[in-house]
Structure formats: C-alpha cells, structure tokens
Scaffold this motif. Structure first.
Motif, PDB file in Angstrom:
ATOM      1  N   SER A  28      -7.906 -13.114  -0.784  1.00 37.84           N
ATOM      2  CA  SER A  28      -8.459 -11.863  -0.277  1.00 37.84           C
ATOM      3  C   SER A  28      -7.749 -11.508   1.018  1.00 37.84           C
ATOM      4  O   SER A  28      -7.240 -12.379   1.725  1.00 37.84           O
ATOM      5  CB  SER A  28      -9.973 -11.975  -0.052  1.00 37.84           C
ATOM      6  N   GLY A  42      -7.424 -10.607  -5.035  1.00 38.89           N
ATOM      7  CA  GLY A  42      -6.426 -10.920  -6.040  1.00 38.89           C
ATOM      8  C   GLY A  42      -6.337 -12.405  -6.293  1.00 38.89           C
ATOM      9  O   GLY A  42      -7.281 -13.155  -6.043  1.00 38.89           O
ATOM     10  N   ASP A  55      -2.631  -8.539  -6.930  1.00 38.92           N
ATOM     11  CA  ASP A  55      -3.874  -8.019  -6.383  1.00 38.92           C
ATOM     12  C   ASP A  55      -4.317  -6.785  -7.134  1.00 38.92           C
ATOM     13  O   ASP A  55      -3.563  -6.199  -7.907  1.00 38.92           O
ATOM     14  CB  ASP A  55      -3.751  -7.743  -4.876  1.00 38.92           C
ATOM     15  N   GLU A  56      -5.565  -6.391  -6.903  1.00 40.28           N
ATOM     16  CA  GLU A  56      -6.172  -5.289  -7.645  1.00 40.28           C
ATOM     17  C   GLU A  56      -5.470  -3.959  -7.399  1.00 40.28           C
ATOM     18  O   GLU A  56      -5.463  -3.098  -8.269  1.00 40.28           O
ATOM     19  CB  GLU A  56      -7.655  -5.179  -7.296  1.00 40.28           C
ATOM     20  N   ARG A  92       1.713  -3.839   0.415  1.00 38.44           N
ATOM     21  CA  ARG A  92       1.496  -5.289   0.372  1.00 38.44           C
ATOM     22  C   ARG A  92       2.576  -6.051   1.131  1.00 38.44           C
ATOM     23  O   ARG A  92       2.251  -6.912   1.957  1.00 38.44           O
ATOM     24  CB  ARG A  92       1.385  -5.765  -1.079  1.00 38.44           C
TER      25      ARG A  92
END
Length: 108
Positions: A28, A42, A55-56, A92
């Motif tokens: 997280s 994720g 990750d989402e 990210r």
C-alpha cells in the motif's frame, strides 16, 4: 515493512509519503496525511534483486525497481515501469523512485 520519505511533487511542494511492503505480498502507498491523503493498494514480488509492483491504478502494468536495504534505509531505483514511461508527476515511478532513485526510511 513500512517506509516513509518526503515526496516532492512537480511544483516543489512536498508531502509525507508512506510505502508498506507486507510479508504476504500485498502493498500500500499513502501520499499526504491520514486526514486528506490518498491511498493506493496492490501487490509486489521480489526476484533476483528486483521488486515488481502491480497496483489498482495501473492494472496489469508492471513496475520494476532494484533495491538495497541497509539498517533503516530502503533505496529504490527505477529499472522500468509500464504504467507511466514518461514518469510524470504523481505517477507510480515518480512516487516510488523520483524517476531514478529514492531513499525511504524505515518506520519504527
């Protein structure tokens, strides 16, 4: 473990960032404080000195980062990240590695 650093966004404003890599392979990330921050969840895996994250927000796009751990520091270096190859602010790779290398400090 849980790690933190000062995350500097494009306009020079910095905010606290936290990254948790749990033993069960879940991960997280939190930017900002718990009252008005944003969280992403994720998974991650480690193989041959590379952390691979999913990750989402990025779906099946992998992010690959080499890492070193020394006492209280985790250094993450961008190898490749399919989520945002241009490494824009808020992406990210920008969050994890400042688009090259970032040092995270262990949260006790």
């Amino acid at each position: 473990g849980a790690w933190q650093r000062n995350y500097v966004v494009d306009n020079g404003y910095s905010m606290p960032a936290e990254l948790s890599l749990n033993q069960d392979g879940t991960a997280s990330a939190m930017v900002g404080d718990s009252d008005d921050g944003s969280a992403i969840f994720g998974t991650y895996s480690i193989n041959d000195g590379i952390i691979t994250v999913l990750d989402e927000d990025c779906g099946l796009s992998e992010g690959n980062y080499s890492y070193t751990v020394s006492n209280t520091e985790l250094t993450l270096t961008l190898v490749s990240d399919e989520c945002d190859e241009d490494c824009g602010g808020g992406s990210r790779p920008h969050f994890i590695s400042d688009c090259s290398t970032a040092v995270w400090t262990r949260i006790e």
